[in-house]
Design a protein around this motif. Structure first.
Motif, short mmCIF file in Angstrom:
data_model
loop_
_atom_site.label_atom_id
_atom_site.label_comp_id
_atom_site.label_asym_id
_atom_site.label_seq_id
_atom_site.Cartn_x
_atom_site.Cartn_y
_atom_site.Cartn_z
N ILE A 197 0.84 -1.20 0.00
CA ILE A 197 0.00 0.00 0.00
C ILE A 197 0.88 1.26 0.00
N LEU A 198 1.98 1.22 0.74
CA LEU A 198 2.90 2.35 0.76
C LEU A 198 3.50 2.59 -0.63
N ALA A 199 3.97 1.51 -1.25
CA ALA A 199 4.57 1.63 -2.59
C ALA A 199 3.54 2.10 -3.61
N GLY A 200 2.32 1.59 -3.51
CA GLY A 200 1.28 2.00 -4.44
C GLY A 200 0.91 3.46 -4.27
N SER A 201 0.80 3.91 -3.03
CA SER A 201 0.45 5.31 -2.76
C SER A 201 1.55 6.25 -3.23
N PHE A 202 2.81 5.85 -3.05
CA PHE A 202 3.93 6.70 -3.45
C PHE A 202 3.95 6.96 -4.95
N GLN A 203 3.39 6.05 -5.74
CA GLN A 203 3.37 6.21 -7.19
C GLN A 203 2.57 7.44 -7.63
N PHE A 204 1.80 8.03 -6.74
CA PHE A 204 0.97 9.18 -7.09
C PHE A 204 1.46 10.49 -6.46
N THR A 205 2.64 10.47 -5.84
CA THR A 205 3.13 11.65 -5.15
C THR A 205 3.96 12.55 -6.07
N ARG A 206 4.09 13.82 -5.70
CA ARG A 206 4.90 14.77 -6.47
C ARG A 206 6.37 14.39 -6.42
N LEU A 207 6.84 13.89 -5.26
CA LEU A 207 8.24 13.50 -5.13
C LEU A 207 8.59 12.41 -6.14
N LYS A 208 7.69 11.46 -6.32
CA LYS A 208 7.92 10.38 -7.28
C LYS A 208 8.19 10.94 -8.67
N TYR A 209 7.34 11.85 -9.11
CA TYR A 209 7.45 12.34 -10.48
C TYR A 209 8.57 13.36 -10.63
N ARG A 210 8.88 14.10 -9.57
CA ARG A 210 10.02 15.03 -9.65
C ARG A 210 11.31 14.24 -9.84
N CYS A 211 11.48 13.18 -9.06
CA CYS A 211 12.69 12.36 -9.17
C CYS A 211 12.69 11.56 -10.47
N LEU A 212 11.52 11.06 -10.87
CA LEU A 212 11.44 10.29 -12.10
C LEU A 212 11.80 11.15 -13.31
N ASP A 213 11.33 12.40 -13.33
CA ASP A 213 11.64 13.28 -14.45
C ASP A 213 13.13 13.58 -14.53
N LYS A 214 13.80 13.69 -13.40
CA LYS A 214 15.25 13.89 -13.39
C LYS A 214 15.96 12.67 -13.99
N CYS A 215 15.48 11.49 -13.61
CA CYS A 215 16.10 10.25 -14.11
C CYS A 215 15.85 10.06 -15.61
N ARG A 216 14.74 10.59 -16.11
CA ARG A 216 14.38 10.41 -17.51
C ARG A 216 15.01 11.45 -18.43
N ALA A 217 15.80 12.36 -17.88
CA ALA A 217 16.44 13.41 -18.70
C ALA A 217 17.94 13.42 -18.43
N PRO A 218 18.67 12.38 -18.88
CA PRO A 218 20.09 12.28 -18.55
C PRO A 218 20.95 13.42 -19.08
N LEU A 219 20.65 13.93 -20.28
CA LEU A 219 21.48 15.00 -20.85
C LEU A 219 21.37 16.28 -20.03
N SER A 220 20.16 16.69 -19.71
CA SER A 220 19.99 17.90 -18.90
C SER A 220 20.55 17.69 -17.50
N PHE A 221 20.49 16.46 -17.00
CA PHE A 221 21.05 16.16 -15.68
C PHE A 221 22.56 16.35 -15.69
N ILE A 222 23.22 15.81 -16.71
CA ILE A 222 24.67 15.95 -16.82
C ILE A 222 25.06 17.41 -17.01
N THR A 223 24.31 18.12 -17.84
CA THR A 223 24.59 19.54 -18.07
C THR A 223 24.47 20.34 -16.79
N GLN A 224 23.46 20.04 -16.00
CA GLN A 224 23.21 20.79 -14.77
C GLN A 224 24.22 20.50 -13.68
N TYR A 225 24.63 19.24 -13.54
CA TYR A 225 25.42 18.84 -12.38
C TYR A 225 26.88 18.53 -12.66
N TRP A 226 27.31 18.54 -13.92
CA TRP A 226 28.72 18.25 -14.17
C TRP A 226 29.35 19.06 -15.29
#
Length: 259
Positions: free
Chosen positions: A144-173
């Motif tokens: 239930i915890l894992a299922g509920s977390f799938q709908f949180t803002r934190l989930k999608y904020r972190c997921l969007d970072k993971c799904r954009a490797p080029l912008s991530f590298i540009t921003q942090y390195w």
């Protein structure tokens, strides 16, 4: 004779490392020491100081292998992009290694914290007969915890970072480019990856940390979420499935207790 380039052996080496981790986990699971991969087994063992040290070392080793097998494939797009951007540098091998080291280090820290929490919960449940009779609450609660977390803002904020490797590298390195920043890049990427996937990884404590089948299923799910073009749309569907699964356990157990 044609010179073998960094590009030609990078993916085969990483792929071989991932496959080796899977094979090692499978052999370990089949061996007499397979109990050390299972949190359920280790939680019920009474060991002395030497046994506790062995158990801790085995857990760290097993969790690291799990991270390499399950999570390293999900970050291959970032590693490949980082390799391309640094391929002209003489220290490109070391830079990629530092990214991987930072990434795995964050997951290891999470695994240690999760293991401590898991042991604490088992001690609480073992302290009372009533709690032992309702151990299913841990599994249902994690689902239930894992299922509920799938709908949180934190989930999608972190997921969007993971799904954009080029912008991530540009921003942090890319703007600084120093070798030490490669390690920081790996740590940052690991932190966002943990932020995205921590609840799903905790499910390993519900289904058994030594279950190769469940490792493979969860690894594929997280890889799809992070890397496939339509992966983001999988998150709410997965969340609904986990909530239904956890809720059905609660309803079933409630029906057994109050027929």
């Amino acid at each position: 004779m044609k010179t073998i380039t960094h590009r030609s052996y990078f993916l085969p080496v990483i792929t071989s490392l991932i496959l080796l981790a899977w094979v090692t986990l499978w052999i370990w699971e089949q061996s007499p020491y397979g109990r050390y991969l299972s949190h359920a087994g280790s939680a019920t063992m009474h060991v002395g100081a030497g046994g506790a040290a062995l158990e801790a070392a085995a857990y760290v080793g097993g969790w690291t292998l799990m991270t390499v097998a399950m999570m390293l494939p999900t970050t291959l797009p970032l590693l490949e992009m980082f390799r391309r951007l640094t391929s002209r540098r003489v220290d490109h091998n070391r830079l990629v290694a530092l990214v991987i080291l930072g990434y795995l280090g964050v997951w290891l820290a999470f695994g240690v914290a999760a293991h401590v929490l898991d042991r604490f919960l088992h001690e609480v449940f073992l302290s009372g007969a009533g709690l032992q009779a309702n151990a299913w609450l841990i599994g249902a609660g994690l689902l239930i915890l894992a299922g509920s977390f799938q709908f949180t803002r934190l989930k999608y904020r972190c997921l969007d970072k993971c799904r954009a490797p080029l912008s991530f590298i540009t921003q942090y390195w890319l703007r600084q480019g120093r070798a030490a920043k490669a390690l920081v890049l790996g740590v940052r990427h690991g932190a966002f990856c943990v932020g995205c996937c921590w609840a799903l990884m905790l499910l390993m404590f519900a289904v058994g940390t030594g279950s190769i089948g469940w490792m493979l299923v969860l690894g594929v799910v997280m890889a799809v979420e992070k890397n496939m073009p339509w992966g983001r749309r999988l998150s709410p569907v997965l969340g609904i499935g986990l909530l239904v699964w956890g809720g059905s356990i609660v309803l079933y157990q409630g029906w057994l207790l109050n027929p």
